[in-house]
Motif scaffolding. Structure first.
Motif, mmCIF file in Angstrom:
data_model
loop_
_atom_site.group_PDB
_atom_site.id
_atom_site.type_symbol
_atom_site.label_atom_id
_atom_site.label_comp_id
_atom_site.label_asym_id
_atom_site.label_seq_id
_atom_site.Cartn_x
_atom_site.Cartn_y
_atom_site.Cartn_z
ATOM 1 N N TYR A 1 42.807 30.046 30.066
ATOM 2 C CA TYR A 1 41.802 29.221 30.731
ATOM 3 C C TYR A 1 41.611 27.949 29.910
ATOM 4 O O TYR A 1 41.422 28.005 28.687
ATOM 5 C CB TYR A 1 40.453 29.947 30.804
ATOM 6 N N VAL B 1 33.940 24.487 34.509
ATOM 7 C CA VAL B 1 33.653 24.628 35.942
ATOM 8 C C VAL B 1 32.987 25.976 36.208
ATOM 9 O O VAL B 1 31.955 26.070 36.867
ATOM 10 C CB VAL B 1 34.943 24.497 36.784
ATOM 11 N N MET B 2 33.569 27.031 35.646
ATOM 12 C CA MET B 2 33.045 28.372 35.913
ATOM 13 C C MET B 2 31.618 28.540 35.400
ATOM 14 O O MET B 2 30.822 29.243 36.003
ATOM 15 C CB MET B 2 33.957 29.432 35.295
ATOM 16 N N ARG C 1 42.606 46.241 50.185
ATOM 17 C CA ARG C 1 41.584 45.955 51.179
ATOM 18 C C ARG C 1 42.211 45.856 52.563
ATOM 19 O O ARG C 1 43.289 45.304 52.715
ATOM 20 C CB ARG C 1 40.857 44.641 50.851
ATOM 21 N N PHE D 1 39.500 40.529 58.491
ATOM 22 C CA PHE D 1 39.325 39.194 57.943
ATOM 23 C C PHE D 1 37.933 38.627 58.169
ATOM 24 O O PHE D 1 37.524 37.709 57.512
ATOM 25 C CB PHE D 1 40.386 38.254 58.492
ATOM 26 N N SER E 1 46.100 35.462 50.068
ATOM 27 C CA SER E 1 45.052 35.348 51.071
ATOM 28 C C SER E 1 43.731 34.930 50.449
ATOM 29 O O SER E 1 43.395 35.330 49.328
ATOM 30 C CB SER E 1 44.884 36.705 51.746
ATOM 31 N N GLY F 1 41.341 35.327 52.741
ATOM 32 C CA GLY F 1 40.833 35.688 54.050
ATOM 33 C C GLY F 1 39.784 36.773 54.088
ATOM 34 O O GLY F 1 38.887 36.739 54.922
ATOM 35 N N HIS G 1 27.270 37.413 38.943
ATOM 36 C CA HIS G 1 27.689 36.454 37.913
ATOM 37 C C HIS G 1 29.169 36.101 38.085
ATOM 38 O O HIS G 1 29.575 34.941 37.991
ATOM 39 C CB HIS G 1 27.430 37.070 36.540
ATOM 40 N N GLU G 2 29.951 37.111 38.353
ATOM 41 C CA GLU G 2 31.392 36.936 38.559
ATOM 42 C C GLU G 2 31.655 36.065 39.809
ATOM 43 O O GLU G 2 32.445 35.117 39.758
ATOM 44 C CB GLU G 2 32.002 38.331 38.722
ATOM 45 N N MET H 1 30.948 32.356 39.144
ATOM 46 C CA MET H 1 31.989 31.614 38.437
ATOM 47 C C MET H 1 33.132 31.253 39.386
ATOM 48 O O MET H 1 33.671 30.156 39.369
ATOM 49 C CB MET H 1 32.510 32.442 37.263
ATOM 50 N N ARG I 1 32.052 28.410 41.797
ATOM 51 C CA ARG I 1 32.131 27.075 41.195
ATOM 52 C C ARG I 1 33.579 26.599 41.118
ATOM 53 O O ARG I 1 33.898 25.446 41.363
ATOM 54 C CB ARG I 1 31.531 27.117 39.793
ATOM 55 N N MET I 2 34.458 27.533 40.738
ATOM 56 C CA MET I 2 35.878 27.225 40.603
ATOM 57 C C MET I 2 36.441 26.753 41.939
ATOM 58 O O MET I 2 37.180 25.776 42.012
ATOM 59 C CB MET I 2 36.585 28.506 40.155
ATOM 60 N N ALA J 1 34.877 23.295 43.159
ATOM 61 C CA ALA J 1 35.459 22.198 42.376
ATOM 62 C C ALA J 1 36.910 21.978 42.791
ATOM 63 O O ALA J 1 37.368 20.843 42.931
ATOM 64 C CB ALA J 1 35.371 22.513 40.883
ATOM 65 N N GLU K 1 38.468 18.601 44.438
ATOM 66 C CA GLU K 1 39.468 17.898 43.645
ATOM 67 C C GLU K 1 40.732 17.582 44.447
ATOM 68 O O GLU K 1 41.313 16.518 44.302
ATOM 69 C CB GLU K 1 39.818 18.766 42.437
ATOM 70 N N ARG L 1 37.269 28.720 56.484
ATOM 71 C CA ARG L 1 36.523 29.609 55.596
ATOM 72 C C ARG L 1 37.460 30.171 54.548
ATOM 73 O O ARG L 1 38.517 30.711 54.887
ATOM 74 C CB ARG L 1 35.895 30.766 56.367
ATOM 75 N N CYS M 1 36.301 36.353 47.104
ATOM 76 C CA CYS M 1 36.376 37.745 46.624
ATOM 77 C C CYS M 1 37.731 37.997 45.977
ATOM 78 O O CYS M 1 38.419 38.981 46.304
ATOM 79 C CB CYS M 1 36.210 38.709 47.784
ATOM 80 N N TYR M 2 38.118 37.088 45.114
ATOM 81 C CA TYR M 2 39.430 37.197 44.462
ATOM 82 C C TYR M 2 39.286 36.750 43.020
ATOM 83 O O TYR M 2 38.339 36.044 42.681
ATOM 84 C CB TYR M 2 40.445 36.290 45.168
ATOM 85 N N VAL N 1 39.884 34.695 39.570
ATOM 86 C CA VAL N 1 39.970 33.257 39.313
ATOM 87 C C VAL N 1 41.426 32.785 39.359
ATOM 88 O O VAL N 1 41.734 31.725 39.908
ATOM 89 C CB VAL N 1 39.328 32.943 37.936
ATOM 90 N N GLU N 2 42.332 33.593 38.831
ATOM 91 C CA GLU N 2 43.754 33.226 38.816
ATOM 92 C C GLU N 2 44.283 33.097 40.242
ATOM 93 O O GLU N 2 45.023 32.169 40.560
ATOM 94 C CB GLU N 2 44.573 34.281 38.054
ATOM 95 N N LYS O 1 42.885 29.938 41.823
ATOM 96 C CA LYS O 1 43.541 28.733 41.322
ATOM 97 C C LYS O 1 44.914 28.538 41.962
ATOM 98 O O LYS O 1 45.285 27.429 42.349
ATOM 99 C CB LYS O 1 43.682 28.803 39.794
#
Lengths: 160, 389
Positions: free
Chosen positions: A15, A22-23, A155, A159, B35, B37, B295-296, B299, B302-303, B306, B310, B365, B369-370, B372-373, B376
């Motif tokens: 990271y 950002v996070m 999952r 969708f 996805s 989705g 909390h997760e 983050m 925000r990612m 942004a 960008e 939309r 629910c994934y 951060v990697e 990105k």
């Protein structure tokens, strides 16, 4: 903030300061400075890749060695732990609670390598009274990363 | 020879199946698709909740429960909604345990709406309100919420939508797909409009625990004059990562709940027993787990916001749920075109805004629910897609 940065870097050292900013809803400069400080203060010891050596090398063996040690007056277990951790073959050394004292993770190319190292280098240390060697047969997960098999996203395709 | 067109209820036959179904069936057959989705958490149900379910099975708790749900759970729900959202419901006769929030929505609409009655539905919103209204013979009256209003229902919009035939107002906040929330002042304005009418409010609060940026969810029933007209629907799927357990609840004045419970009693009997036992643990001892997940999500949120901004897609900050709703108007493509071309060229699946009502045109939309990697990687592919347009 320090703690949050450490948690994120411990999860993924790649990271960037920008990602983390950002996070956490902060700015890149502040985070970069915090990280530099954490490194300087020794909270962060280093960054390295988690390699699945079983995939890379034909022969890679590691073992957990339980050592029973007679502690030295005043020095306790420090002296023997320090001499053990200097070996290149030694991946980690922990002082344990319970039925033995030091837990040493040793790596080598073959079973013989590791066995020889234990017999010649560890068992011969004066204060070591007993060694028990457990060879690792398969690594399923290392440093939070799953090595054996993928964790699939199971999952349903609902969708919306 | 059967003539099924004569055999099937024409109201049902006329309901369109979700239009994006086919599109995502294609996505499922393609290799290497990533996805954004799905609309369910990637976290597993916290272990202590699973354990409580397992324990109940070990103890042989495998029978039907009361139609209303087990007393201990209703009492836990009563404590929970009071503690979290400052709303008071008696465990007896004011709280019904249902098969997910979905069943509560269905039963509430059926209990209130008779043929010809009007139901006000803000859109873009979750897909179930309109078809269920039609099944009950009701007439959907759509309020198109606007990006410039942060996708809130405004006082003026509500006034325009109300008619003497209005029976029900749906308030789907925090909102899937827009991420919008309604704050206290917003709700007070709507309460003003509703005062003196017999309109019932169905407040779908399934995302209530997932609000961000210091904003806590405000339950419409906690607003002056609203309790008596509100059915509060919530559930365990999103906050506790319990989608597969199929458990939710409805709370409201006894006069309405009695009717809703009749439908539940004859259609369903009772919610799954194992899930009910697990849910007690969720409500009583899992604040910490929920906090960790929120909390997760925060983050990731925000990612993603942004990231979209960008690469050039205007994305407002969603205040709730776990979706972003960026505008794709700058590309000149329709939502459907955008999603289809993105899927074929970059193998990223997102949901067209139009799946949530016509007013979703110009938006997509994307769920966070994934990891951060994963997010990105998806954003970077969408960025490439935009450059190649």
């Amino acid at each position: 903030m320090k703690y949050e940065i450490l948690k994120l870097l411990a999860r993924n050292a790649k990271y960037s300061a920008k990602d983390i900013a950002v996070m956490l809803g902060s700015d890149e400069d502040t985070v970069a400075k915090e990280i530099a400080q954490l490194e300087k203060d020794g909270f962060i010891k280093g960054y390295k890749a988690i390699v699945d050596w079983q995939m890379v090398e034909d022969s890679y063996v590691s073992a957990i060695i339980e050592l029973n040690v007679v502690p030295k007056a005043e020095l306790g277990f420090e002296e023997v732990a320090e001499s053990i951790m200097k070996y290149e073959e030694v991946e980690s050394v922990y002082l344990m609670s319970g039925s033995y004292d030091l837990n040493v993770v040793v790596k080598g190319k073959t079973l013989q390598d590791v066995a020889r190292f234990v017999a010649r280098e560890l068992a011969t240390i004066d204060s070591v009274t007993q060694t028990t060697t457990h060879f690792v047969m398969r690594r399923y997960k290392e440093m939070d990363v799953v090595l054996a098999g993928d964790e699939k996203d199971d999952r349903g395709q609902l969708f919306i | 020879m059967m003539d099924y067109s004569k055999a099937i209820n024409h109201t049902v036959a006329e309901i369109k199946p979700s239009g994006i179904r086919k599109f995502f069936d294609i996505a499922a057959t393609m290799d290497g698709v990533i996805s954004l989705g799905v609309g369910e958490p990637d976290f597993r149900t916290p272990w202590q909740i699973r354990k409580a379910g397992i324990n109940s099975l070990e103890k042989g708790k495998t029978k039907y429960t009361s139609n209303w749900g087990i007393a201990q759970l209703r009492s836990a729900v009563s404590d929970y909604v009071k503690r979290k959202y400052s709303i008071n419901y008696q465990p007896d006769e004011e709280i019904l345990i249902t098969v997910g929030g979905s069943e509560a929505i269905d039963a509430c609409i059926r209990a209130v709406v008779a043929p010809g009655d009007e139901v006000i539905i803000p859109q873009p919103s979750y897909v179930c309100y309109e078809p269920i209204t039609r099944l009950a013979g009701g007439v959907p009256v759509i309020i198109e919420t606007k990006a410039e209003d942060d996708f809130k229902v405004t006082k003026k919009q509500l006034e325009n939508a109300l008619s003497p035939r209005t029976k029900l107002l749906i308030l789907p906040y925090p909102c899937n797909p827009t991420g919008a929330i309604m704050e206290k002042e917003d709700l007070e304005e709507l309460a003003d409009v509703l005062k003196g009418t017999n309109v019932i409010v169905l407040s779908d609060e399934i995302y209530a625990e997932l609000t961000f940026g210091g904003k806590r969810h405000v339950s419409p029933a906690s607003i002056d004059g609203m309790w008596e007209r509100t059915v509060t629907v919530n559930g365990f799927s999103k906050a506790f990562s319990m989608t597969g357990w199929r458990l939710g609840f409805a709370c409201g004045p006894r006069e309405i709940m009695d009717q809703i419970t009749k439908i539940h009693q004859f259609a369903i009997m009772c919610a799954p027993t194992t899930s009910q036992y697990a849910a007690i643990e969720a409500l009583k001892n899992c604040d910490g787990e929920v906090e960790r997940m929120v909390h997760e999500y925060d983050m990731r949120r925000r990612m993603m916001v942004a990231g979209f901004n960008e690469i050039g897609l205007v994305c407002r900050e969603p205040k709730g749920a776990f979706y972003t709703f960026p505008s794709i108007k700058s590309t000149g493509l329709s939502s459907d075109e955008f999603c289809e071309r993105l899927l074929y060229s970059k193998k990223v699946a997102v949901v067209p805004g139009t799946a949530f009502g016509e007013s979703g045109e110009g938006f997509i939309r994307a769920s966070y629910c994934y990891s951060v990697e994963h997010i990105k990687e998806a954003i970077s592919r969408i960025g490439e897609f935009l450059k190649e347009l």
